[in-house]
Design a protein around this motif. Structure first.
Motif, PDB file in Angstrom:
ATOM      1  N   ASP A   1     -66.576  61.661  61.313  1.00  0.00           N
ATOM      2  CA  ASP A   1     -67.038  61.224  62.753  1.00  0.00           C
ATOM      3  C   ASP A   1     -67.623  60.659  62.517  1.00  0.00           C
ATOM      4  OD1 ASP A   1     -65.512  63.067  64.243  1.00  0.00           O
ATOM      5  OD2 ASP A   1     -67.378  64.525  64.534  1.00  0.00           O
ATOM      6  N   GLU A   2     -68.890  60.638  61.833  1.00  0.00           N
ATOM      7  CA  GLU A   2     -69.797  60.190  61.631  1.00  0.00           C
ATOM      8  C   GLU A   2     -69.967  58.016  60.669  1.00  0.00           C
ATOM      9  OE1 GLU A   2     -74.215  58.181  61.394  1.00  0.00           O
ATOM     10  OE2 GLU A   2     -72.832  59.805  62.660  1.00  0.00           O
ATOM     11  N   TRP A   3     -68.718  59.060  59.191  1.00  0.00           N
ATOM     12  CA  TRP A   3     -68.106  57.428  58.846  1.00  0.00           C
ATOM     13  C   TRP A   3     -66.996  56.246  60.156  1.00  0.00           C
ATOM     14  CZ3 TRP A   3     -62.635  57.087  58.664  1.00  0.00           C
ATOM     15  CH2 TRP A   3     -62.134  55.587  57.782  1.00  0.00           C
ATOM     16  N   GLU A   4     -66.921  56.815  60.871  1.00  0.00           N
ATOM     17  CA  GLU A   4     -66.376  56.451  62.172  1.00  0.00           C
ATOM     18  C   GLU A   4     -67.038  55.643  63.337  1.00  0.00           C
ATOM     19  OE1 GLU A   4     -62.059  56.974  65.398  1.00  0.00           O
ATOM     20  OE2 GLU A   4     -63.358  58.733  64.875  1.00  0.00           O
ATOM     21  N   ARG A   5     -67.449  56.490  63.548  1.00  0.00           N
ATOM     22  CA  ARG A   5     -69.211  55.786  63.851  1.00  0.00           C
ATOM     23  C   ARG A   5     -70.001  54.921  63.549  1.00  0.00           C
ATOM     24  NH1 ARG A   5     -73.901  56.131  64.612  1.00  0.00           N
ATOM     25  NH2 ARG A   5     -74.824  56.835  63.399  1.00  0.00           N
ATOM     26  N   ARG A   6     -69.820  54.696  62.125  1.00  0.00           N
ATOM     27  CA  ARG A   6     -70.733  53.921  61.693  1.00  0.00           C
ATOM     28  C   ARG A   6     -69.414  52.334  61.198  1.00  0.00           C
ATOM     29  NH1 ARG A   6     -73.920  56.347  56.391  1.00  0.00           N
ATOM     30  NH2 ARG A   6     -75.451  57.467  58.094  1.00  0.00           N
ATOM     31  N   SER A   7     -68.339  52.595  60.771  1.00  0.00           N
ATOM     32  CA  SER A   7     -67.132  52.131  60.229  1.00  0.00           C
ATOM     33  C   SER A   7     -66.610  51.048  62.150  1.00  0.00           C
ATOM     34  CB  SER A   7     -66.518  51.997  59.397  1.00  0.00           C
ATOM     35  OG  SER A   7     -66.364  53.448  59.774  1.00  0.00           O
ATOM     36  N   VAL A   8     -66.640  51.475  62.759  1.00  0.00           N
ATOM     37  CA  VAL A   8     -65.763  51.273  63.484  1.00  0.00           C
ATOM     38  C   VAL A   8     -66.670  50.877  64.964  1.00  0.00           C
ATOM     39  CG1 VAL A   8     -64.294  51.100  65.954  1.00  0.00           C
ATOM     40  CG2 VAL A   8     -64.391  52.472  63.649  1.00  0.00           C
TER      41      VAL A   8
ATOM     42  N   ARG B   1     -64.753  37.118  60.996  1.00  0.00           N
ATOM     43  CA  ARG B   1     -65.966  37.600  59.868  1.00  0.00           C
ATOM     44  C   ARG B   1     -67.390  38.518  59.577  1.00  0.00           C
ATOM     45  NH1 ARG B   1     -65.640  32.812  56.101  1.00  0.00           N
ATOM     46  NH2 ARG B   1     -64.873  31.194  56.831  1.00  0.00           N
ATOM     47  N   ARG B   2     -67.359  38.787  60.713  1.00  0.00           N
ATOM     48  CA  ARG B   2     -68.654  39.260  60.901  1.00  0.00           C
ATOM     49  C   ARG B   2     -68.246  40.781  60.855  1.00  0.00           C
ATOM     50  NH1 ARG B   2     -73.500  41.081  60.421  1.00  0.00           N
ATOM     51  NH2 ARG B   2     -75.343  41.747  62.277  1.00  0.00           N
ATOM     52  N   ALA B   3     -67.619  40.781  61.623  1.00  0.00           N
ATOM     53  CA  ALA B   3     -66.211  42.309  61.559  1.00  0.00           C
ATOM     54  C   ALA B   3     -66.041  42.481  59.763  1.00  0.00           C
ATOM     55  CB  ALA B   3     -65.717  42.137  62.982  1.00  0.00           C
ATOM     56  N   GLY B   4     -64.862  42.295  59.286  1.00  0.00           N
ATOM     57  CA  GLY B   4     -65.223  41.786  57.885  1.00  0.00           C
ATOM     58  C   GLY B   4     -66.579  42.644  57.471  1.00  0.00           C
ATOM     59  N   THR B   5     -67.900  41.755  57.689  1.00  0.00           N
ATOM     60  CA  THR B   5     -68.670  41.682  56.591  1.00  0.00           C
ATOM     61  C   THR B   5     -69.459  42.942  56.516  1.00  0.00           C
ATOM     62  OG1 THR B   5     -69.444  39.149  56.463  1.00  0.00           O
ATOM     63  CG2 THR B   5     -70.559  40.610  55.836  1.00  0.00           C
ATOM     64  N   LEU B   6     -69.560  43.214  58.051  1.00  0.00           N
ATOM     65  CA  LEU B   6     -70.183  44.911  58.124  1.00  0.00           C
ATOM     66  C   LEU B   6     -69.411  46.067  57.693  1.00  0.00           C
ATOM     67  CD1 LEU B   6     -71.489  43.831  61.880  1.00  0.00           C
ATOM     68  CD2 LEU B   6     -72.701  43.745  59.315  1.00  0.00           C
ATOM     69  N   THR B   7     -67.920  46.071  58.309  1.00  0.00           N
ATOM     70  CA  THR B   7     -67.116  46.541  57.884  1.00  0.00           C
ATOM     71  C   THR B   7     -66.931  47.314  56.431  1.00  0.00           C
ATOM     72  OG1 THR B   7     -65.305  46.528  59.920  1.00  0.00           O
ATOM     73  CG2 THR B   7     -65.037  47.927  58.205  1.00  0.00           C
ATOM     74  N   PHE B   8     -67.167  46.484  55.775  1.00  0.00           N
ATOM     75  CA  PHE B   8     -66.825  46.851  54.195  1.00  0.00           C
ATOM     76  C   PHE B   8     -68.330  46.415  53.656  1.00  0.00           C
ATOM     77  CE2 PHE B   8     -62.912  46.614  56.072  1.00  0.00           C
ATOM     78  CZ  PHE B   8     -62.304  47.437  55.606  1.00  0.00           C
ATOM     79  N   ALA B   9     -69.227  45.843  53.965  1.00  0.00           N
ATOM     80  CA  ALA B   9     -70.967  46.412  53.735  1.00  0.00           C
ATOM     81  C   ALA B   9     -70.965  47.170  51.984  1.00  0.00           C
ATOM     82  CB  ALA B   9     -72.212  46.661  54.405  1.00  0.00           C
ATOM     83  N   LYS B  10     -71.962  47.067  51.562  1.00  0.00           N
ATOM     84  CA  LYS B  10     -72.085  47.465  50.573  1.00  0.00           C
ATOM     85  C   LYS B  10     -72.174  49.829  50.868  1.00  0.00           C
ATOM     86  CE  LYS B  10     -74.567  45.061  47.476  1.00  0.00           C
ATOM     87  NZ  LYS B  10     -76.053  45.408  46.541  1.00  0.00           N
ATOM     88  N   ASP B  11     -73.402  50.048  52.049  1.00  0.00           N
ATOM     89  CA  ASP B  11     -72.765  51.207  52.791  1.00  0.00           C
ATOM     90  C   ASP B  11     -71.674  51.578  52.989  1.00  0.00           C
ATOM     91  OD1 ASP B  11     -73.619  49.377  54.526  1.00  0.00           O
ATOM     92  OD2 ASP B  11     -74.529  50.781  55.747  1.00  0.00           O
ATOM     93  N   LEU B  12     -71.182  51.021  53.229  1.00  0.00           N
ATOM     94  CA  LEU B  12     -69.719  51.228  54.152  1.00  0.00           C
ATOM     95  C   LEU B  12     -68.207  51.488  52.661  1.00  0.00           C
ATOM     96  CD1 LEU B  12     -69.891  50.376  57.734  1.00  0.00           C
ATOM     97  CD2 LEU B  12     -70.085  52.990  56.849  1.00  0.00           C
TER      98      LEU B  12
END
Length: 190
Positions: A60-67, A86-97
C-alpha cells in the motif's frame, strides 16, 4: 524499570520497505526487522495481524508513493505533456523508490498477490502515460505504442548494460525520451 519502547506502524513500514529494497522479499521478516528497530516482535502484532497484513501495508505504501504521490507532484507542476512524462519517470524510479520497485517486480514472479498488486500499479502508471501522450497525438495506436515504449524504457534501462556508440548513457536516454515525446508530424520532418 524503563518504559517499554514502542514503535509506530509507520516505523515498521519504513523498515520493511528498506529491507525489501536492499535485500529483497526474503528480508521482509518480523524478527530481523524487530531487531533492526531495537524492539521485540511483540510490538509488530500491535500493528499487524500477521505477515500477510504487513506485506499488504508495505505494498500500500509503495503504491501510494510510486503512483499517487508521483502523479500529484507531476500535476502540481502543471507543465506540458512531454515534461510530465519525463518527470513522472524520474520521480517513479528515483533512488529511494527504484530498489523497492525492482524488488517488487522480482517478488511478483513467485507470489500471485504481489503480482496482482504490481499489475494494478503498472496499469495506473500506463493510464497516466496514455493521458499525457494523448495530448501529443490523437492516434490511439500511437498513444498506446508510446506509453508502452516509455514505460519499458524507464524500467528496462536498469537492466541494459550496452554501450551507446558515441553517446553517454544519459544522452541516449534523452534522445529516446525526445523521440517518444515528439508529435508525429514533427517526427516525419526529421
Amino acid at each position: 524499570m524503563p518504559a517499554a519502547l514502542r514503535t509506530t506502524r509507520a516505523s515498521w513500514i519504513e523498515a520493511g520497505l528498506a529491507a525489501l529494497g536492499s535485500a529483497g522479499p526474503d528480508a521482509v521478516r518480523v524478527e530481523p526487522i524487530a531487531a533492526q528497530l531495537g524492539v521485540t516482535k511483540g510490538g509488530f502484532y500491535r500493528h499487524f495481524s500477521d505477515r500477510g497484513a504487513y506485506v499488504s501495508a508495505l505494498l500500500d505504501e509503495w503504491e501510494r508513493r510510486s503512483v499517487d504521490e508521483v502523479i500529484a507532484r507531476v500535476e502540481a507542476d502543471g507543465t506540458d505533456a512531454a515534461s510530465n512524462v519525463r518527470r513522472a519517470g524520474t520521480l517513479t524510479f528515483a533512488k529511494d523508490l527504484l530498489p523497492i520497485d525492482l524488488a517488487v517486480r522480482a517478488w511478483a514472479r513467485s507470489d500471485s498477490h504481489v503480482a496482482a498488486r504490481l499489475r494494478r500499479v503498472d496499469n495506473a502508471r500506463i493510464r497516466y502515460l496514455r493521458s499525457q501522450f494523448a495530448k501529443i497525438t490523437s492516434d490511439r495506436g500511437d498513444v498506446e505504442a508510446r506509453s508502452l515504449l516509455a514505460f519499458a524504457l524507464v524500467i528496462g534501462q536498469h537492466f541494459v548494460t550496452a554501450e551507446h556508440a558515441e553517446f553517454r548513457r544519459t544522452q541516449a536516454l534523452d534522445l529516446a525520451a525526445d523521440f517518444l515525446n515528439t508529435p508525429p508530424a514533427a517526427q516525419h520532418r526529421r
